[in-house]
Design an enzyme around this catalytic site. Structure first.
Site, short mmCIF file in Angstrom:
data_model
loop_
_atom_site.label_atom_id
_atom_site.label_comp_id
_atom_site.label_asym_id
_atom_site.label_seq_id
_atom_site.Cartn_x
_atom_site.Cartn_y
_atom_site.Cartn_z
N SER A 58 -2.74 20.23 -63.96
CA SER A 58 -1.83 18.94 -63.70
C SER A 58 -1.34 18.24 -64.97
O SER A 58 -1.69 18.40 -65.88
CB SER A 58 -2.96 18.10 -62.80
OG SER A 58 -2.17 16.85 -62.54
N TYR B 34 -9.80 12.26 -63.38
CA TYR B 34 -9.07 13.59 -62.90
C TYR B 34 -8.17 14.00 -64.25
O TYR B 34 -8.15 15.21 -64.35
CB TYR B 34 -7.96 12.81 -61.88
CG TYR B 34 -6.94 13.87 -61.24
CD1 TYR B 34 -7.54 14.82 -60.26
CD2 TYR B 34 -5.88 14.13 -61.58
CE1 TYR B 34 -6.86 15.83 -59.59
CE2 TYR B 34 -5.18 15.29 -61.02
CZ TYR B 34 -5.61 16.16 -60.11
OH TYR B 34 -4.99 17.18 -59.42
#
Length: 255
Positions: A139, A149
């Site tokens: 990501s 995350y």
């Protein structure tokens, strides 16, 4: 026919990978938790593109099920030519929340441990054959500081780079795919608010996956599809960490 195995293949980026790879004639092994949804997806792909689609139900938080997927990747008789490690989900807890560990443990199983196990199984089998490709979906969050995350996705990219070093000269390539804000059901399913994200920041899943497949075919190590996200990440790579911290705090607060 080449065969691709895709985790998280019934929604979002994984579903788009399945569609585009089937459209170019690849046979598929699709992996996800929901067996009914897997079967529906497989039937649609078979009917639309005439490819073989094998269904492999697995919750990658379950180590026994993940091992079954790894064994499929290691098959000599039914080789996998492309692995797309895509399964994942958004995270809600903050690093300092006292109850962060259950969510973190789940995320580490699905988005890191399973990526290591499946990437290793695929890499060993592909190295023996002298060909293959592994895509690990990371990501652009790894370039900012958005809690657990970001940390997990940073590890996915570092793992991809390390795996590529070990596979250098073997004929097997590794690509870390770093999407930005992609129009899929990912954010809605995760309960992540997106109303403050500018429209120009979004990209469509078909554009993302087309770029990812192109970069994978070229053996590119880190793929950041679309020109606007390439520019954004190029800036993030050279910006002072203090600036990245400031921007991250604004994103986190929704301002």
């Amino acid at each position: 026919m080449p065969t691709a195995l895709i985790t998280g293949a019934t929604s979002g980026i994984g579903a788009e990978f399945a569609t585009q790879l089937a459209a170019r004639g690849d046979d598929l092994v699709i992996v996800a938790r929901d067996e009914a949804r897997l079967s529906e997806t497989a039937e649609r792909l078979r009917a639309t593109y005439g490819v073989d689609v094998e269904v492999l139900p697995a919750d990658l938080a379950d180590r026994d099920r993940t091992t079954l997927v790894a064994e499929r990747l290691a098959s000599v008789d039914r080789p996998i030519d492309l692995l797309v490690n895509n399964a994942g989900f958004g995270m809600h807890k903050r690093l300092l929340d006292p109850d962060v560990l259950p969510e973190l443990d789940h995320a580490l199983e699905v988005m890191l441990r399973a990526v290591f196990q499946l990437g290793g199984a695929a890499g060993r089998a592909m190295r023996l054959r002298g060909s293959g490709a592994i895509v690990n979906v990371s990501s652009t969050a790894m370039f900012v500081s958005l809690g657990s995350y970001s940390a997990i996705k940073s590890a996915v990219t570092a793992y991809s780079e390390s795996l590529a070093v070990e596979l250098a000269g073997s004929g097997v390539t590794v690509t870390a795919l770093c999407p930005g804000w992609v129009r899929t059901e990912f954010h809605e399913r995760a309960g992540i608010g997106t109303s403050k994200i500018p429209g120009a920041a979004w990209i469509d899943a078909p554009d993302l996956v087309r770029g990812a497949i192109r970069d994978t075919d070229r053996g590119k190590l880190v793929s950041v599809p679309t020109a606007k996200w390439k520019v954004a990440i190029a800036v993030a790579r050279v910006a002072p960490r203090s600036m990245i911290k400031f921007v991250s705090s604004k994103i986190k607060s929704g301002r």
